[in-house]
Write an enzyme that holds these catalytic residues in place. Sequence first.
Site, PDB file in Angstrom:
ATOM      1  N   TYR A 238     -13.533  18.185 -16.492  1.00 38.99           N
ATOM      2  CA  TYR A 238     -14.152  16.859 -16.533  1.00 38.99           C
ATOM      3  C   TYR A 238     -15.229  16.789 -15.452  1.00 38.99           C
ATOM      4  O   TYR A 238     -15.020  17.210 -14.309  1.00 38.99           O
ATOM      5  CB  TYR A 238     -13.073  15.800 -16.316  1.00 38.99           C
ATOM      6  CG  TYR A 238     -13.615  14.433 -15.992  1.00 38.99           C
ATOM      7  CD1 TYR A 238     -14.512  13.794 -16.835  1.00 38.99           C
ATOM      8  CD2 TYR A 238     -13.225  13.771 -14.833  1.00 38.99           C
ATOM      9  CE1 TYR A 238     -15.020  12.538 -16.535  1.00 38.99           C
ATOM     10  CE2 TYR A 238     -13.721  12.523 -14.524  1.00 38.99           C
ATOM     11  CZ  TYR A 238     -14.615  11.909 -15.371  1.00 38.99           C
ATOM     12  OH  TYR A 238     -15.113  10.677 -15.063  1.00 38.99           O
TER      13      TYR A 238
ATOM     14  N   LYS B 158      -5.814   6.798 -19.763  1.00 38.87           N
ATOM     15  CA  LYS B 158      -5.960   7.282 -21.124  1.00 38.87           C
ATOM     16  C   LYS B 158      -4.672   7.063 -21.926  1.00 38.87           C
ATOM     17  O   LYS B 158      -4.254   5.944 -22.134  1.00 38.87           O
ATOM     18  CB  LYS B 158      -6.381   8.748 -21.079  1.00 38.87           C
ATOM     19  CG  LYS B 158      -7.543   9.049 -20.100  1.00 38.87           C
ATOM     20  CD  LYS B 158      -8.761   8.197 -20.321  1.00 38.87           C
ATOM     21  CE  LYS B 158     -10.007   8.656 -19.571  1.00 38.87           C
ATOM     22  NZ  LYS B 158      -9.946   8.614 -18.110  1.00 38.87           N
TER      23      LYS B 158
ATOM     24  N   ARG C 265       0.839  -1.203   0.000  1.00 34.42           N
ATOM     25  CA  ARG C 265       0.000   0.000   0.000  1.00 34.42           C
ATOM     26  C   ARG C 265       0.874   1.253   0.000  1.00 34.42           C
ATOM     27  O   ARG C 265       0.568   2.250  -0.634  1.00 34.42           O
ATOM     28  CB  ARG C 265      -0.925   0.013   1.224  1.00 34.42           C
ATOM     29  CG  ARG C 265      -1.619   1.363   1.441  1.00 34.42           C
ATOM     30  CD  ARG C 265      -2.778   1.305   2.416  1.00 34.42           C
ATOM     31  NE  ARG C 265      -2.488   0.564   3.619  1.00 34.42           N
ATOM     32  CZ  ARG C 265      -1.818   1.055   4.681  1.00 34.42           C
ATOM     33  NH1 ARG C 265      -1.318   2.288   4.649  1.00 34.42           N
ATOM     34  NH2 ARG C 265      -1.635   0.314   5.752  1.00 34.42           N
TER      35      ARG C 265
ATOM     36  N   ASP D 297      -4.055  19.443 -15.002  1.00 35.46           N
ATOM     37  CA  ASP D 297      -4.401  18.117 -15.512  1.00 35.46           C
ATOM     38  C   ASP D 297      -3.842  18.016 -16.928  1.00 35.46           C
ATOM     39  O   ASP D 297      -4.273  18.725 -17.837  1.00 35.46           O
ATOM     40  CB  ASP D 297      -5.924  17.937 -15.518  1.00 35.46           C
ATOM     41  CG  ASP D 297      -6.342  16.525 -15.918  1.00 35.46           C
ATOM     42  OD1 ASP D 297      -5.646  15.914 -16.752  1.00 35.46           O
ATOM     43  OD2 ASP D 297      -7.371  16.046 -15.416  1.00 35.46           O
TER      44      ASP D 297
END
Length: 365
Positions: free
Chosen positions: A102, A199, A50, A174
Amino acid sequence: MSYEIDTRCIHGEGHKNRDANCSISYPIYQTASFSHLTPGHNPTGFDYSRESNPTRAYLEETISSLEHAYDTIAFASGMAAIATVFEYFKPGDHIILGDDLYGGVVRLITQISEKNGYNIEYVSTSDINALKNSIRPDTRAIYFETPTNPMMHITDIGAVSKLAHDAGALVIVDNTFMTPYFQNPISEGADIVVHSGTKYLSGHNDTVCGFLCSADKILADRFRLLSKTTGATLGPFECWLCLRGLKTLAIRMDRHKSNAEAVKVWLENREEVEKVYYAGSGMISFSVKSAEFAVKVLESIKLITFAESLGGTESLLTYPTIQTHPDVPTDVKEKLGITDKLLRLSVGIENPADIIEDLRQAFEN
């Protein structure tokens, strides 16, 4: 030795975490925990996946090299990375957001982060004067996409960075649409860069991941603490898939862009198309003559897939008003131009003539 970006996509640069067995394809360390030799002595530096994992560390070092970042953290999704960024701030902080974002980010701010008591203001970051007039003594950050999703507005990262830093605020960009192959926000003054690595970075529509890149140690240390504590870091297998995808980023982005430019020219010459929005890379938005025609195109495409994502090898056509931006208020969508006539096309790496022919038959069906 400093390598060019297409070489760094394949080899990275200055990796601290090399495989002891000299594997060409970096191994998948599919383990939850790592053993210690004695109390307080762990020679590898890895304890629990983690917090850190060799496969993830190798991927993070590669992205840092591409984005010119001090440090990068790989997350289970782009939204996990963005949510972690917003955990950096405190109640009462004034945060300026670009007005065309977005829809998932809008949902995060309005339905999740609202409890944190931030003072949120939406501004067109493309308008430097409007942005300057919005900055206040308590402004702590300016967050934006460039190009924006889906309207493809461009922001001058350098100009915004100077404005923000003069006011003591952070700049968060972004960079999903352009990728580090076409744009390096940190080199232009940004403090934080986020990606939906699902993406273009992964590039094959088979992996969900996100990245948070920091320009300095102070930011990096805080985000490392947040990621370790909240636990939304990326698993080793997905890290390996993204590493594999990154190796072809440069050649894919060149093909996405050249294909998109050909499709853009074709769209601009169709009477059914009212306007084309294009800002480089492989993304095109375009408005058609009616909502009915938009739906007909979505239902008639055969090669192109009607789907919500972007940036993969396959061409995808999206209906933003109901797919990516349903949580944005209707009046805001209309003001931005996100209407029921708007379509967003992620141009893949198929033969461009085949992409155009599929659009032609869908238009004329």
